[in-house]
Design an enzyme around this catalytic site. Structure first.
Site, mmCIF file in Angstrom:
data_model
loop_
_atom_site.group_PDB
_atom_site.id
_atom_site.type_symbol
_atom_site.label_atom_id
_atom_site.label_comp_id
_atom_site.label_asym_id
_atom_site.label_seq_id
_atom_site.Cartn_x
_atom_site.Cartn_y
_atom_site.Cartn_z
ATOM 1 N N ASP A 33 15.951 75.932 13.995
ATOM 2 C CA ASP A 33 15.810 76.677 15.258
ATOM 3 C C ASP A 33 16.221 75.855 16.474
ATOM 4 O O ASP A 33 16.105 76.310 17.608
ATOM 5 C CB ASP A 33 14.361 77.164 15.422
ATOM 6 C CG ASP A 33 13.370 76.022 15.440
ATOM 7 O OD1 ASP A 33 13.808 74.848 15.362
ATOM 8 O OD2 ASP A 33 12.159 76.281 15.554
ATOM 9 N N LYS A 183 30.465 61.432 53.325
ATOM 10 C CA LYS A 183 30.565 62.469 52.285
ATOM 11 C C LYS A 183 29.754 63.699 52.679
ATOM 12 O O LYS A 183 28.611 63.566 53.104
ATOM 13 C CB LYS A 183 30.029 61.900 50.969
ATOM 14 C CG LYS A 183 29.857 62.911 49.847
ATOM 15 C CD LYS A 183 29.565 62.201 48.542
ATOM 16 C CE LYS A 183 28.340 62.730 47.870
ATOM 17 N NZ LYS A 183 28.019 62.036 46.632
ATOM 18 N N ARG A 185 28.547 67.235 50.870
ATOM 19 C CA ARG A 185 28.557 68.002 49.621
ATOM 20 C C ARG A 185 28.366 69.472 49.940
ATOM 21 O O ARG A 185 27.363 69.861 50.534
ATOM 22 C CB ARG A 185 27.435 67.505 48.689
ATOM 23 C CG ARG A 185 27.407 68.229 47.348
ATOM 24 C CD ARG A 185 26.336 67.662 46.439
ATOM 25 N NE ARG A 185 26.699 66.402 45.817
ATOM 26 C CZ ARG A 185 27.543 66.276 44.804
ATOM 27 N NH1 ARG A 185 28.139 67.339 44.299
ATOM 28 N NH2 ARG A 185 27.800 65.087 44.290
ATOM 29 N N ASP A 209 29.466 53.571 42.721
ATOM 30 C CA ASP A 209 28.447 54.610 42.920
ATOM 31 C C ASP A 209 27.401 54.467 41.817
ATOM 32 O O ASP A 209 27.671 53.861 40.778
ATOM 33 C CB ASP A 209 29.095 56.000 42.881
ATOM 34 C CG ASP A 209 28.300 57.031 43.698
ATOM 35 O OD1 ASP A 209 27.199 56.704 44.172
ATOM 36 O OD2 ASP A 209 28.804 58.168 43.864
HETATM 37 C C1 R5P Z 1 24.959 61.280 44.976
HETATM 38 O O1 R5P Z 1 24.442 60.990 46.049
HETATM 39 C C2 R5P Z 1 25.257 60.254 43.928
HETATM 40 O O2 R5P Z 1 25.195 58.970 44.442
HETATM 41 C C3 R5P Z 1 26.611 60.491 43.303
HETATM 42 O O3 R5P Z 1 27.614 60.316 44.299
HETATM 43 C C4 R5P Z 1 26.710 61.858 42.741
HETATM 44 O O4 R5P Z 1 25.599 62.149 41.971
HETATM 45 C C5 R5P Z 1 27.966 62.000 41.915
HETATM 46 O O5 R5P Z 1 28.035 63.320 41.441
HETATM 47 P P1 R5P Z 1 29.433 63.972 41.111
HETATM 48 O O6 R5P Z 1 30.159 63.055 40.180
HETATM 49 O O7 R5P Z 1 29.074 65.279 40.468
HETATM 50 O O8 R5P Z 1 30.160 64.162 42.402
#
Ligand code: R5P
Length: 283
Positions: A33, A183, A185, A209
């Site tokens: 399952d 940046k 988002r 990062d």
């Molecule tokens: C966000 O603040 C993190 O430091 C990364 O930049 C983020 O999680 C990266 O995510 P993705 O690859 O989806 O852009």
């Protein structure tokens, strides 16, 4: 005794070697399952250190099962090492009715452990969601080791929040300038990157990062740099999640190479966080 989660087997073995400890014989199974079963047959130790990244829901359940299994087998002291903590980015209720998912999973993990060790969680404040003591280790410096000789290097973070990682990698590399992008988002996969003031034309750039997830952040940053005349662009990340089509996005943007650690075991996991974890566990 070191107890590996299914997705952290290489790291757990490296850590066991660093510490000179034995590795438990763990078995992972799945019922028809879809339910998982992670077990430690023959486990016979007083102290267990479970090493399990939680990049998936199954990995979280397996971690809870391993915690319960070692307690059931008599372990009186349990340490839970989570090299990559999934759900850490859901650290707020972003909209009405949303959960604080990081808190929910942290509480569950806390019920059957005495201590938690995290590697570069997305925000250190996530440690406050656990009900047991938490230690955080910074493994970003390990990312300098696989980098080749760089020409006039510039270490960039995609946003101001990650500048500490760029500085740590630069310090470990031994030379170079640091800076960060701006940046914004717009959604889970739509990211807008504005170039920094740093002059990158003709230079080798390392974008650092904590996580590459969908690759949206990194690919946007790479494209800005390659379009603007950077010589070579490398990505260095602690957690190479590389979900969905992240690799294709990075390749299309003109990336030279991705370097990651083994907090998430991928083919780009060129360097291990085991020595950093061993230092923390031996303190
Ligand atoms: C966000 O603040 C993190 O430091 C990364 O930049 C983020 O999680 C990266 O995510 P993705 O690859 O989806 O852009």
């Amino acid at each position: 005794m070191l107890v590996p989660g299914a997705s952290s087997q290489a790291l757990a073995a490296a850590l066991a070697a660093e510490l000179g400890e034995s590795l438990a014989a763990v078995e992972y199974d799945r019922f028809p399952d879809g339910e998982t079963l992670a077990a430690v047959p023959g486990f016979d130790a007083d102290a267990a250190t479970i090493v399990a990244s939680t990049a998936s829901n199954d990995a979280y359940v397996e971690l809870l099962q391993l915690q319960d299994a070692v307690r059931e087998a008599g372990a009186s002291e349990v340490t839970t090492v989570i090299p990559y903590m999934g759900y850490a980015r859901q650290d707020k209720a972003f909209e009405a009715g949303h959960p604080i998912s990081a808190r929910a999973v942290a509480r569950a993990v806390s019920t059957t452990t005495d201590r938690v060790v995290l590697v570069n969680p997305h925000e250190d404040a996530v440690s406050e969601f656990f009900d047991v003591p938490v230690d955080i280790v910074d493994a970003a410096g390990r990312l300098a080791e696989p980098l080749p000789a760089l020409d006039d290097p510039l270490f960039l973070s995609p946003d101001s929040g990650a500048i500490g990682i760029a500085e740590t990698v630069r310090d470990a590399y031994g030379e170079g300038e640091t800076d960060y992008f701006e940046k914004v988002r717009h959604s889970g996969t739509d990211v807008e990157i504005t170039p920094s003031d740093a002059d990158f034309e003709g230079r080798d750039v390392v974008i650092t990062d904590d996580i590459i997830a969908t690759g949206s952040t990194m690919s946007e940053a790479v494209a800005v740099l390659t379009d603007g005349g950077a010589k070579r662009v490398f990505c260095a990340t602690v957690h190479p999640l590389l979900a969905r089509n992240a690799r294709t996005k990075l390749a299309r943007a003109g990336i030279e190479r991705v370097v990651g650690t083994d907090t998430i075991e991928r083919d780009v996991s060129e360097v291990s966080v085991a020595p950093v974890l061993a230092d923390e566990l031996e303190r």
